[in-house]
Design a protein around this motif. Structure first.
Motif, PDB file in Angstrom:
ATOM      1  N   LEU A 176      44.244   9.037  45.537  1.00  0.00           N
ATOM      2  CA  LEU A 176      44.884   9.452  46.749  1.00  0.00           C
ATOM      3  C   LEU A 176      44.354  10.805  46.941  1.00  0.00           C
ATOM      4  CD1 LEU A 176      47.015   9.055  49.002  1.00  0.00           C
ATOM      5  CD2 LEU A 176      48.621   9.956  47.278  1.00  0.00           C
ATOM      6  N   MET A 177      43.820  11.125  48.161  1.00  0.00           N
ATOM      7  CA  MET A 177      43.414  12.261  48.367  1.00  0.00           C
ATOM      8  C   MET A 177      44.525  13.287  49.013  1.00  0.00           C
ATOM      9  SD  MET A 177      40.206  12.807  47.604  1.00  0.00           S
ATOM     10  CE  MET A 177      38.649  12.067  47.391  1.00  0.00           C
ATOM     11  N   VAL A 178      44.627  14.363  48.651  1.00  0.00           N
ATOM     12  CA  VAL A 178      45.894  15.212  49.109  1.00  0.00           C
ATOM     13  C   VAL A 178      45.075  16.699  49.345  1.00  0.00           C
ATOM     14  CG1 VAL A 178      47.605  13.789  47.575  1.00  0.00           C
ATOM     15  CG2 VAL A 178      46.464  16.069  46.785  1.00  0.00           C
ATOM     16  N   GLU A 179      45.846  17.314  50.333  1.00  0.00           N
ATOM     17  CA  GLU A 179      45.415  18.685  50.673  1.00  0.00           C
ATOM     18  C   GLU A 179      46.476  19.618  50.263  1.00  0.00           C
ATOM     19  OE1 GLU A 179      44.876  20.837  54.809  1.00  0.00           O
ATOM     20  OE2 GLU A 179      43.708  19.016  54.585  1.00  0.00           O
ATOM     21  N   VAL A 180      45.984  20.598  49.622  1.00  0.00           N
ATOM     22  CA  VAL A 180      46.986  21.736  49.140  1.00  0.00           C
ATOM     23  C   VAL A 180      46.236  23.023  49.458  1.00  0.00           C
ATOM     24  CG1 VAL A 180      48.119  22.813  47.228  1.00  0.00           C
ATOM     25  CG2 VAL A 180      47.711  20.275  47.134  1.00  0.00           C
ATOM     26  N   ALA A 199      42.827  23.073  50.552  1.00  0.00           N
ATOM     27  CA  ALA A 199      41.638  22.318  49.545  1.00  0.00           C
ATOM     28  C   ALA A 199      42.189  20.977  49.486  1.00  0.00           C
ATOM     29  CB  ALA A 199      41.678  23.068  48.279  1.00  0.00           C
ATOM     30  N   VAL A 200      41.282  20.045  49.192  1.00  0.00           N
ATOM     31  CA  VAL A 200      41.422  18.744  48.830  1.00  0.00           C
ATOM     32  C   VAL A 200      41.311  18.373  47.294  1.00  0.00           C
ATOM     33  CG1 VAL A 200      40.820  16.390  49.214  1.00  0.00           C
ATOM     34  CG2 VAL A 200      40.437  18.212  51.021  1.00  0.00           C
ATOM     35  N   TYR A 201      42.377  17.791  46.608  1.00  0.00           N
ATOM     36  CA  TYR A 201      42.261  17.218  45.317  1.00  0.00           C
ATOM     37  C   TYR A 201      42.429  15.868  45.471  1.00  0.00           C
ATOM     38  CZ  TYR A 201      43.058  22.143  44.459  1.00  0.00           C
ATOM     39  OH  TYR A 201      42.851  23.584  44.289  1.00  0.00           O
ATOM     40  N   ALA A 202      42.251  15.144  44.404  1.00  0.00           N
ATOM     41  CA  ALA A 202      42.378  13.637  44.036  1.00  0.00           C
ATOM     42  C   ALA A 202      43.233  13.293  42.942  1.00  0.00           C
ATOM     43  CB  ALA A 202      41.048  13.081  43.793  1.00  0.00           C
ATOM     44  N   LEU A 203      44.065  12.511  43.291  1.00  0.00           N
ATOM     45  CA  LEU A 203      45.214  11.984  42.142  1.00  0.00           C
ATOM     46  C   LEU A 203      44.856  10.306  41.826  1.00  0.00           C
ATOM     47  CD1 LEU A 203      48.606  13.389  43.641  1.00  0.00           C
ATOM     48  CD2 LEU A 203      47.556  13.778  41.466  1.00  0.00           C
ATOM     49  N   PRO A 204      44.538  10.240  40.683  1.00  0.00           N
ATOM     50  CA  PRO A 204      44.389   8.692  40.263  1.00  0.00           C
ATOM     51  C   PRO A 204      45.506   7.722  40.927  1.00  0.00           C
ATOM     52  CG  PRO A 204      43.874   9.942  38.454  1.00  0.00           C
ATOM     53  CD  PRO A 204      44.431  10.937  39.415  1.00  0.00           C
ATOM     54  N   GLU A 244      58.630   5.589  31.830  1.00  0.00           N
ATOM     55  CA  GLU A 244      59.809   5.699  32.766  1.00  0.00           C
ATOM     56  C   GLU A 244      59.873   7.095  33.514  1.00  0.00           C
ATOM     57  OE1 GLU A 244      63.187   3.865  34.812  1.00  0.00           O
ATOM     58  OE2 GLU A 244      61.237   3.159  33.716  1.00  0.00           O
ATOM     59  N   LYS A 245      59.285   8.111  32.936  1.00  0.00           N
ATOM     60  CA  LYS A 245      59.546   9.456  33.461  1.00  0.00           C
ATOM     61  C   LYS A 245      58.731   9.369  34.740  1.00  0.00           C
ATOM     62  CE  LYS A 245      59.274  11.919  28.999  1.00  0.00           C
ATOM     63  NZ  LYS A 245      58.502  12.873  28.192  1.00  0.00           N
ATOM     64  N   ARG A 246      59.557  10.542  35.874  1.00  0.00           N
ATOM     65  CA  ARG A 246      58.703  10.656  37.083  1.00  0.00           C
ATOM     66  C   ARG A 246      58.613  12.026  37.437  1.00  0.00           C
ATOM     67  NH1 ARG A 246      57.832   6.107  36.307  1.00  0.00           N
ATOM     68  NH2 ARG A 246      58.324   4.073  37.145  1.00  0.00           N
ATOM     69  N   LEU A 247      57.715  12.472  37.909  1.00  0.00           N
ATOM     70  CA  LEU A 247      57.438  13.767  38.368  1.00  0.00           C
ATOM     71  C   LEU A 247      56.965  14.013  39.737  1.00  0.00           C
ATOM     72  CD1 LEU A 247      57.316  16.733  36.873  1.00  0.00           C
ATOM     73  CD2 LEU A 247      54.956  16.357  36.551  1.00  0.00           C
ATOM     74  N   GLY A 248      57.475  14.851  40.609  1.00  0.00           N
ATOM     75  CA  GLY A 248      56.878  14.852  42.283  1.00  0.00           C
ATOM     76  C   GLY A 248      55.946  16.072  42.314  1.00  0.00           C
ATOM     77  N   LEU A 249      54.990  15.536  42.639  1.00  0.00           N
ATOM     78  CA  LEU A 249      53.757  16.659  43.192  1.00  0.00           C
ATOM     79  C   LEU A 249      53.801  16.985  44.634  1.00  0.00           C
ATOM     80  CD1 LEU A 249      50.968  15.211  40.875  1.00  0.00           C
ATOM     81  CD2 LEU A 249      52.774  16.667  40.002  1.00  0.00           C
ATOM     82  N   THR A 250      54.307  18.362  45.094  1.00  0.00           N
ATOM     83  CA  THR A 250      54.448  18.659  46.309  1.00  0.00           C
ATOM     84  C   THR A 250      52.867  19.143  46.974  1.00  0.00           C
ATOM     85  OG1 THR A 250      54.738  21.332  45.882  1.00  0.00           O
ATOM     86  CG2 THR A 250      56.342  19.831  45.888  1.00  0.00           C
ATOM     87  N   VAL A 251      52.752  18.766  47.976  1.00  0.00           N
ATOM     88  CA  VAL A 251      51.262  18.824  48.486  1.00  0.00           C
ATOM     89  C   VAL A 251      51.540  18.998  50.047  1.00  0.00           C
ATOM     90  CG1 VAL A 251      50.164  17.402  47.106  1.00  0.00           C
ATOM     91  CG2 VAL A 251      50.888  16.295  49.225  1.00  0.00           C
ATOM     92  N   GLY A 252      50.698  19.632  50.675  1.00  0.00           N
ATOM     93  CA  GLY A 252      50.547  19.980  52.304  1.00  0.00           C
ATOM     94  C   GLY A 252      50.427  18.854  53.000  1.00  0.00           C
ATOM     95  N   ARG A 253      49.618  17.735  52.652  1.00  0.00           N
ATOM     96  CA  ARG A 253      49.207  16.749  53.655  1.00  0.00           C
ATOM     97  C   ARG A 253      48.557  15.593  52.811  1.00  0.00           C
ATOM     98  NH1 ARG A 253      43.928  17.480  57.673  1.00  0.00           N
ATOM     99  NH2 ARG A 253      44.049  15.358  58.511  1.00  0.00           N
ATOM    100  N   LEU A 254      48.807  14.452  53.105  1.00  0.00           N
ATOM    101  CA  LEU A 254      48.300  13.156  52.609  1.00  0.00           C
ATOM    102  C   LEU A 254      47.214  12.642  53.471  1.00  0.00           C
ATOM    103  CD1 LEU A 254      51.511  11.073  51.793  1.00  0.00           C
ATOM    104  CD2 LEU A 254      50.157  12.681  50.258  1.00  0.00           C
ATOM    105  N   ARG A 255      45.805  12.493  52.713  1.00  0.00           N
ATOM    106  CA  ARG A 255      44.621  12.036  53.402  1.00  0.00           C
ATOM    107  C   ARG A 255      44.186  10.932  52.997  1.00  0.00           C
ATOM    108  NH1 ARG A 255      41.160  17.184  54.366  1.00  0.00           N
ATOM    109  NH2 ARG A 255      39.809  15.726  55.010  1.00  0.00           N
ATOM    110  N   GLY A 256      44.917   9.924  52.451  1.00  0.00           N
ATOM    111  CA  GLY A 256      44.437   8.583  52.330  1.00  0.00           C
ATOM    112  C   GLY A 256      43.751   8.483  51.009  1.00  0.00           C
TER     113      GLY A 256
END
Length: 555
Positions: free
Chosen positions: A416-420, A423-428, A487-499
């Motif tokens: 999942l490409m995200v913008e922060v 800059a663009v980063y990738a999340l598996p 079962e753990k969850r973590l929220g990563l805040t990003v500025g934009r989702l790029r698909g």
């Protein structure tokens, strides 16, 4: 006997030997389960003869001699002169284990170190017993009217070629580069078409052909790297049989979906976590026969191991019909070990996930096999290396189910490409549970960190802009990508989702990988940009990594 052969030849011999030894194990287990069958016994003569010849060629004289005696045993069983009863099968299974150890050690050391004399003597006892019994009448009629003739030599051709997996890795990297430049070429072709209209159609058609061929090339290479999960699953029937014997239990292992194909790199890493889960299921999941009978169950417990492909993932489930996991006992043990606080409220489902905590066990006495929870932290770490997830479900008294979700390949993954901060980063994608948009007014400060309520649970937030030291323009709302670890969850805040898109993973230099937390690798986009792939597991371990002096964020 010492010998000098190439490492390549040793590798070929060892791989081939492991296949023949797996056949030996599987056939002995079948004879133990179904009873003596001369035809089944005879089916081993071919693999054993091949292994004997290969061992002699390598100079492994003791291994060759033992296999020769083993051939005699199964030849007598085929002819009916020897009945393979349970006692005989026990000896043969012990001998198969010794033979495997001898082969492995000889290949590792370059010389035979494992003494097979006791196991060879045990085979001699079986053969002596067969010789003392009356010989069966099994004449072999010759063909009428024609003398027996020696079969003519017929040359054979093999369609198989052995290739070092490292070469496939290199080839895949080259294809990844080809795809990057293919995209650049397509963009240049469109620019040329705008400048020189006459050359446009033919140039674009050629680029389109190159794109199609490179895509087929990538798919073919990926297919070559794929192997059926049978290569992992086939070792488990013997494992379950031996563990059950040690524990005085009756356990049946049922395998489904062994033909599901995954990348060899995944198969190489998958064996260890599955062994841990199976050992725990036999040792602490399945109850002893007397306990099961008292609970109205069959004395024989069952373990169901299944695999299936779902989109670009493989889902593996391990289900036992044992006693299940007691959530109350898990809470008590977690409290004793300081894993949770006395005032910390946990649902039963949340409590069960504590079995994945490092060093956790509900067992009061640790056995030499396992303890429910002992080793499961190893499973979690293995799954993280595979960019996968594991979850546990249980019904007290009815059994436990583990679900493993992991990508089909480690070379190309969906991200999942995200913008922060521009800059663009990738999340598996395998670690992503969901993504959502939220107003910043919903962020609550708890225990010195930002949290967000997602339906019925509070999720800690990690601001990627702060993590990577970039500035994010002020907005009234933002996006959170919810990632999971068990079962753990973590929220990563990003500025934009790029698909989403599939990318080829490029490993980082070891020096950089050790110095920087939060980055698993990199990839190159079609426009030539380098994008970092985030390491979700390290984000969950922010506090521990900070203690090692490597963390950029603490949540």
């Amino acid at each position: 006997m010492e010998f000098e052969v190439s490492a390549e030849l040793v590798g070929i011999y060892l791989e081939d030997a492991r296949e023949h030894l797996a056949v030996l194990d599987a056939t002995l287990l079948r004879l133990e389960r179904e009873g003596h069958d001369p035809e089944v016994a005879a089916s081993l003569l071919g693999p054993l003869h091949t292994l004997k010849g290969n061992s002699g060629m390598m100079g492994f004289t003791a291994v060759k001699d033992y296999i020769h005696r083993l051939e005699e045993v199964f030849a007598r069983a085929r002819d009916g002169a020897l009945v393979l009863d349970p006692a005989a099968l026990d000896r043969l299974l012990e001998g198969a284990t010794a033979l495997r150890e001898a082969v492995e050690s000889a290949c590792a050391a370059g010389t035979e170190a494992r003494d097979l004399s006791p196991e060879k003597a045990a085979l001699g006892v079986l053969l002596d017993a067969a010789a003392a019994s009356p010989a069966p009448a099994t004449p072999e009629p010759a063909r009428a009217g024609k003398a027996q003739e020696a079969p003519a030599f017929t040359p054979t051709r093999s369609s198989m070629v052995r290739v070092d997996f490292a070469k496939l890795d290199h080839l895949l990297n080259l294809v990844g580069e080809l795809i990057v430049h293919r995209t650049k070429l397509g963009e240049l072709a469109r620019q040329v078409a705008d400048i020189v209209p006459g050359a446009g159609p033919e140039l674009l058609a050629s680029v389109h052909q190159v794109a199609g061929v490179s895509t087929q090339l990538q798919e073919t290479i990926m297919d070559v790297r794929m192997l059926p999960l049978r290569h992992v699953f086939e070792r488990f029937p013997r494992l379950v049989r031996d563990l059950a014997r040690q524990q005085g239990k009756q356990v049946e292992l049922i395998l489904q979906g062994e033909d599901t194909r995954v990348d060899k790199a995944v198969i190489d890493e998958l064996g260890e976590p599955l062994v841990h889960l199976i050992r725990n299921a036999v040792d602490h999941g399945i109850e002893p026969p007397a306990v099961r009978a008292a609970r109205g169950k069959s004395p024989t417990g069952s373990i169901l191991l299944t695999a299936a492909q779902e989109s670009n993932q493989v889902v593996i489930t391990l289900v036992d019909d044992g006693g299940g996991i007691d959530a109350a006992e898990v809470r008590r043990r977690a409290l004793e070990r300081g894993i949770v606080r006395a005032d910390e409220a946990l649902t039963d489902r949340e409590a069960i996930q504590l079995i994945f905590t490092e060093g956790f066990s509900t067992a009061r006495t640790i056995t030499d096999v396992s303890g429910r929870g002992v080793g499961l932290d190893v499973v979690v770490r293995s799954m993280e290396q595979l960019n996968g997830l594991i979850e546990a479900e249980t019904i007290p008294g009815a059994g436990t189910k583990f679900t493993l979700r992991l990508p089909l390949t480690l070379a190309i993954i969906t991200v999942l490409m995200v913008e922060v901060g521009g800059a663009v980063y990738a999340l598996p994608s395998g670690a992503v549970v969901e993504s959502l948009r939220y107003p910043k007014s919903e962020v609550t400060r708890i225990g010195g960190r930002d949290t967000l309520r997602v339906r019925d649970r509070i999720v800690p937030l990690v601001h990627l802009a702060e993590l990577f030291g970039v500035s994010e323009a002020g907005r009234d709302d933002s996006y959170a990508v919810i990632v999971g670890r068990g079962e753990k969850r973590l929220g990563l805040t990003v500025g934009r989702l790029r698909g989403q898109q599939d990318v080829v993973i490029k490993a980082l230099d070891p020096v950089i990988a050790e110095a920087v937390i939060g980055i698993a690798g990199a990839t190159i986009l079609g426009d030539g940009r380098v994008v970092l792939i985030l390491d979700v597991a390290s984000l969950f371990e922010g506090r521990r990594a900070r203690a090692r002096g490597r963390a950029l964020v603490e949540y």
